[in-house]
Each structure stands twice: as C-alpha cells, then as structure tokens.
Design a protein around this motif. Structure first.
Motif, PDB file in Angstrom:
ATOM      1  N   HIS A  24     -15.180 -25.206  16.879  1.00 56.42           N
ATOM      2  CA  HIS A  24     -16.155 -26.175  16.338  1.00 56.42           C
ATOM      3  C   HIS A  24     -17.529 -25.962  16.967  1.00 56.42           C
ATOM      4  CE1 HIS A  24     -13.612 -28.956  14.135  1.00 56.42           C
ATOM      5  NE2 HIS A  24     -12.818 -29.161  15.162  1.00 56.42           N
ATOM      6  N   ARG A  25     -17.515 -25.899  18.300  1.00 59.12           N
ATOM      7  CA  ARG A  25     -18.785 -25.801  19.035  1.00 59.12           C
ATOM      8  C   ARG A  25     -19.498 -24.493  18.723  1.00 59.12           C
ATOM      9  NH1 ARG A  25     -15.461 -29.309  21.246  1.00 59.12           N
ATOM     10  NH2 ARG A  25     -16.130 -30.885  22.751  1.00 59.12           N
ATOM     11  N   ALA A  26     -18.716 -23.420  18.536  1.00 65.25           N
ATOM     12  CA  ALA A  26     -19.330 -22.117  18.253  1.00 65.25           C
ATOM     13  C   ALA A  26     -20.125 -22.194  16.949  1.00 65.25           C
ATOM     14  CB  ALA A  26     -18.258 -21.036  18.174  1.00 65.25           C
ATOM     15  N   SER A 164     -13.441 -41.498  28.860  1.00 62.85           N
ATOM     16  CA  SER A 164     -13.563 -40.070  29.167  1.00 62.85           C
ATOM     17  C   SER A 164     -13.301 -39.347  27.862  1.00 62.85           C
ATOM     18  CB  SER A 164     -12.517 -39.654  30.194  1.00 62.85           C
ATOM     19  OG  SER A 164     -12.940 -40.000  31.453  1.00 62.85           O
ATOM     20  N   SER A 165     -14.352 -38.985  27.169  1.00 67.15           N
ATOM     21  CA  SER A 165     -14.204 -38.351  25.861  1.00 67.15           C
ATOM     22  C   SER A 165     -15.234 -37.238  25.718  1.00 67.15           C
ATOM     23  CB  SER A 165     -14.406 -39.389  24.744  1.00 67.15           C
ATOM     24  OG  SER A 165     -14.785 -38.745  23.547  1.00 67.15           O
ATOM     25  N   ALA A 166     -14.730 -36.033  25.497  1.00 68.18           N
ATOM     26  CA  ALA A 166     -15.631 -34.895  25.330  1.00 68.18           C
ATOM     27  C   ALA A 166     -16.445 -35.041  24.054  1.00 68.18           C
ATOM     28  CB  ALA A 166     -14.833 -33.602  25.293  1.00 68.18           C
ATOM     29  N   VAL A 339      -6.030 -43.945  19.302  1.00 68.84           N
ATOM     30  CA  VAL A 339      -7.124 -43.727  18.345  1.00 68.84           C
ATOM     31  C   VAL A 339      -7.274 -42.256  17.979  1.00 68.84           C
ATOM     32  CG1 VAL A 339      -8.402 -45.846  18.849  1.00 68.84           C
ATOM     33  CG2 VAL A 339      -8.844 -43.816  20.245  1.00 68.84           C
ATOM     34  N   LYS A 340      -6.180 -41.512  18.053  1.00 68.17           N
ATOM     35  CA  LYS A 340      -6.202 -40.116  17.598  1.00 68.17           C
ATOM     36  C   LYS A 340      -5.906 -40.070  16.097  1.00 68.17           C
ATOM     37  CE  LYS A 340      -7.155 -38.343  21.585  1.00 68.17           C
ATOM     38  NZ  LYS A 340      -8.479 -37.761  21.799  1.00 68.17           N
ATOM     39  N   GLU A 341      -5.509 -38.916  15.570  1.00 65.53           N
ATOM     40  CA  GLU A 341      -5.286 -38.763  14.129  1.00 65.53           C
ATOM     41  C   GLU A 341      -4.282 -39.791  13.604  1.00 65.53           C
ATOM     42  OE1 GLU A 341      -6.006 -36.536  16.334  1.00 65.53           O
ATOM     43  OE2 GLU A 341      -6.685 -34.630  15.484  1.00 65.53           O
TER      44      GLU A 341
HETATM   45  C1  S3P Z   1     -11.912 -32.838  21.576  1.00 65.76           C
HETATM   46  C2  S3P Z   1     -11.868 -33.875  22.482  1.00 65.76           C
HETATM   47  C3  S3P Z   1     -10.700 -34.763  22.641  1.00 65.76           C
HETATM   48  C4  S3P Z   1      -9.447 -34.155  22.004  1.00 65.76           C
HETATM   49  C5  S3P Z   1      -9.719 -33.584  20.635  1.00 65.76           C
HETATM   50  C6  S3P Z   1     -10.775 -32.503  20.714  1.00 65.76           C
HETATM   51  C7  S3P Z   1     -13.137 -32.033  21.507  1.00 65.76           C
HETATM   52  O1  S3P Z   1     -10.981 -35.976  21.999  1.00 65.76           O
HETATM   53  O2  S3P Z   1      -8.415 -35.112  21.939  1.00 65.76           O
HETATM   54  O3  S3P Z   1      -8.539 -33.036  20.085  1.00 65.76           O
HETATM   55  O4  S3P Z   1     -13.109 -30.941  20.907  1.00 65.76           O
HETATM   56  O5  S3P Z   1     -14.155 -32.460  22.054  1.00 65.76           O
HETATM   57  P1  S3P Z   1     -11.797 -37.165  22.698  1.00 65.76           P
HETATM   58  O6  S3P Z   1     -13.173 -36.706  22.967  1.00 65.76           O
HETATM   59  O7  S3P Z   1     -11.764 -38.292  21.708  1.00 65.76           O
HETATM   60  O8  S3P Z   1     -11.049 -37.476  23.957  1.00 65.76           O
END
Ligand code: S3P
Length: 426
Positions: A24-26, A164-166, A339-341
């Motif tokens: 995704h980031r790329a 803590s969420s990327a 709160v995932k998929e």
């Molecule tokens: C992701 C971050 C995570 C992870 C998701 C991918 C990412 O989610 O669960 O599959 O690519 O930044 P969160 O940021 O909601 O923790």
C-alpha cells in the motif's frame, strides 16, 4: 467453498506474497514522489489493488508490468480532483492513509468502501486531520464512510494517539508532509513503522525515537526501485501450522522481519516452537530473511497489551494453535480486534466453539483451553480474510473436514493461500 482436513505434517519451501502494509505504502508514496518508481514483489491482493485504483482515480498513471508495478509519481501536489467516488473496497489502510494525503489537497474527494469498511471507525483519523485544518465529513458525524474530504493548507500538530495504530500514525505523518511546522505523533506502544522507514528512504525530513515520530514539510524523491518483502502476516498461517504439527519442516523465504511485525515469532517461541532465522539482509530500511520452522507439541501462553501491536493480525491463527497446545492460553489487551474487518474476538470465539473448542470470550480477548479435540463443521468467515484462513488452519487438526463459507475473501490479502497450502500439506 474452501474445505480443509487433517494432515500428517507441513513440509517444503515457500515464498509468501508481498507485504500488504508495504505494498500500500509503496503505491501511495510513489504517487506523491517526483519521478518514476518500480515496485517489485507487490501484493496483488484486492486491498492493494484498491489502493492502485484510488490513485489512478486521482490521476496517477500506474501500470502492472507483471514483474513490477510502474508508478509515474507527480510529487506532493500532482494529484487531481477525482471525477467520481473513490472505492477503498475492504481496505482500512487504503481509506485511512489516503485520508492523510487528501487532507493536503485543496480539491474535494469522496471515499467509500464495502459494507465492512463502512462500519469501521474513521474518527480516529478524521479528528487529528481536522485539527490540522482539513474538512472531513461523513456519516455518524464524520466517523463512518463514505468520507467527504476537502483539504488545504494544513498546520502541524503534536498528537498523542489514543490507540497504537499504524494507520492513524501514518495518516497524520502523510498530512504532515503538507503542513507548516513539525508534526509529531506520540504512541504509548509503537505500531508498525513502515511509513516512517519508507518516508526516510524517499528523503522526507523525519526523525523517530522516544515513543514519538516527527516529520517536517518535505518533498519526496523517488527511489527508483522498491522491493516489497514477503508478508509475515501471511507467512504466520503456515508458521503456526508447521510449528504446532510434530514432524513438520517448513522454510519460508524472504519474509519481512521488521521488528514491529515479528511478535508472532516471539509468541511461537514462547509456546516452545523451534524457529530459526537465516539469510537476513536489509532493503529500503526493512529487514528481510528466511524463517525455518520445525514442528512439535506446543505449550499454552499468555499474550497481553504490550506485544499486541506487533502481532495484532496474527491473533486469529494463534488462537487456533493454542487450542491444540498443552495448557491454557490467555489473550488480553486486544480490544482493537473488535474494529478489524470483522469483530475478530467474537468471530473467532463463535466459530471455534462450532469446532468443539473450549474458548471463553473476554472483553479484550479470549481464554482458550488447551488439548482440544477439534471436530469438523461448516464455519463462517464473516467476509474477513484472516478469519477464513485461521479456520482453514483449524481444519488441519480436525477429525472431519472444516468447510468455510464465503472463503473468497481470502483474496483480500493472500490469493495463493489455498494453492500454497496444498503444496506443503502432507
Ligand atoms: C496496518 C495497520 C494495522 C493492521 C492492518 C494494517 C497498516 O491496523 O491491523 O492490517 O498497514 O498500517 P491498525 O493501524 O488499525 O492497528
């Protein structure tokens, strides 16, 4: 419908598809860099294809040449107002990171997603991005997609993220590229840091340390080639199965070993697994190496809040092998799974019970009794790729076949899953 049944062992050598987060980031960072980027090892899962489609909708030329994806980057201000609504599909990463980039654009964008994504919380990105100056609206007072975003001139913020969420961290950092001043994101427990690493390699002014990341307004310059490593979150299904089935021997080549992602290795070792790492090298700031696993009877363990961001996506498959380990496993501090998929705590507990597994739902995790005899049944995936794959791994230990409804969702992250499982299941 995918069905799996008992096997004797896992044996062989595999290469798993490219890392979803890095793929995704790329595409996103190449699109807003100046110059042409060639992305190798890109994951052609539905989620990452949604990211490509969104950036094409924003006027970026992206071509799949088979061996590599070619992105004609136009710089920070090269995106164009899309003619239509953008569709992030099932992908939270697409919607949240894209929101950060759109916060820096003066034009209007509407982003939607599938029925699962339209239920997932977006206030976690909308709140800080509004503080930076973006206008973001949506259903439920801007918490739910479709989101309507009009960006513009942004100012930096110093933000202590409540989760803590990327995805949250990355959205703010990407908006930070467009903001006057130093944008700071603080996290109690560090989430995956692929955005920081890639931004650094593209020349952004970014520094990390002491629980915070700081980014300054920066132009990005393409790196020519981006190498995407194998996805440890996809490898995890095979790692867990091989570790828990005695006599197994599996080699997974060129897997991403970023320390913010390797919680699965630590937990499997804690459960008594025999795991070795070999041939380690670094590319684009990301560690990559081979993982070698030998199977044996595992022990139960306790997994808590501290390690959670490093293995959040691996909890479903860990729950499955915990069911056949010796002794109880307790998983806590995993509220984010709700709160995932899908709500992955409820989904896993409900479906594991259908297989005769003794498991109790906790408010922030689950408790799994060890030494379960797993029986066969038809189970639900809830349209959630990781639930479907975890259930497929459960079938490898079951007395009768486990049949998974709506297993097509596996293509979101791992289209080759079934084929690869057939290849190594003996
Ligand atoms: C992701 C971050 C995570 C992870 C998701 C991918 C990412 O989610 O669960 O599959 O690519 O930044 P969160 O940021 O909601 O923790």
């Amino acid at each position: 419908m995918l069905a799996t049944s008992k096997i004797n062992k896992i044996q062989g050598k595999i290469t798993v598809p490219g890392d979803k987060s890095i793929s995704h980031r790329a595409v996103m960072l190449s699109s807003i860099s100046k110059g042409v980027s060639r992305i190798q090892g890109f994951l052609r899962g539905e989620d990452c294809l949604s990211t490509i489609a969104c950036f094409q909708g924003l006027g970026i030329e992206i071509e799949d040449k088979g061996k590599e994806i070619i992105v004609q980057g136009k710089g920070l201000y090269g995106l164009k107002e899309p003619m239509d609504v953008l569709d992030a599909g099932n992908s939270g990463t697409t919607m949240r990171l894209l929101s950060g980039i759109l916060a820096g654009q003066e034009f209007l964008t509407i982003v939607t997603g599938d029925s699962s994504l339209r239920k997932r919380p977006m206030a976690r990105v909308a709140v800080p991005l509004r503080k930076m100056g973006a206008v973001i609206e949506g259903r439920d007072h801007g918490n739910l997609a479709p989101l309507v975003i009009r960006g513009g001139s942004l100012k930096a913020i110093d933000y202590a993220s409540p989760v803590s969420s990327a995805q949250v961290k990355s959205a703010i950092l990407l908006a930070g590229l467009y903001s006057e001043g130093s944008t700071i994101v603080r996290e109690e427990i560090t989430s995956r840091d692929h955005t920081e690493k890639m931004l650094k390699s593209l020349g952004a002014k970014i520094t990390t340390g002491e629980g915070k990341v700081t980014v300054e307004k920066s132009e990005l310059y393409n790196q020519d080639e981006i190498q995407v490593p194998g996805d440890i979150s996809s490898a995890a299904f095979f790692m867990a199965a091989a570790a828990a089935i005695p006599d197994s021997h599996l080699i997974i080549e060129k897997v991403g070993l970023n320390p913010t992602r390797t919680g699965i290795v630590d937990v499997l070792k804690e459960m008594g697994a025999e795991i070795e790492i070999d041939n380690v090298f670094t590319s684009g700031g990301e560690e990559i190496g081979d993982i070698i696993i030998k199977g044996k009877k595992l022990q139960g363990t306790s997994i808590g809040k501290e390690i959670m961001p490093r293995l959040i996506d691996e909890i479903p498959v860990i729950a499955v092998i915990a069911a056949v380990a010796e002794g109880k496993t307790i998983i806590t501090g995993a509220e984010e799974l709700k709160v995932k998929e899908s709500n992955r705590i409820t989904s896993m507990v409900t479906e594991m019970k259908k297989l005769g597994i003794q498991v109790t739902e906790l408010p922030d995790g689950m408790e799994i009794e060890g030494n379960n005899k797993i029986s066969g049944s038809t189970v639900e995936s809830y349209g959630d790729h990781r639930i479907a794959m975890a259930m497929a791994i459960a079938g490898l230990f079951a007395s009768d076949p486990v049949k998974i409804n709506n297993s097509e969702c596996i293509a979101v992250s791992f289209p080759e899953f079934e084929e690869m499982l057939k290849q190594v299941a003996k």
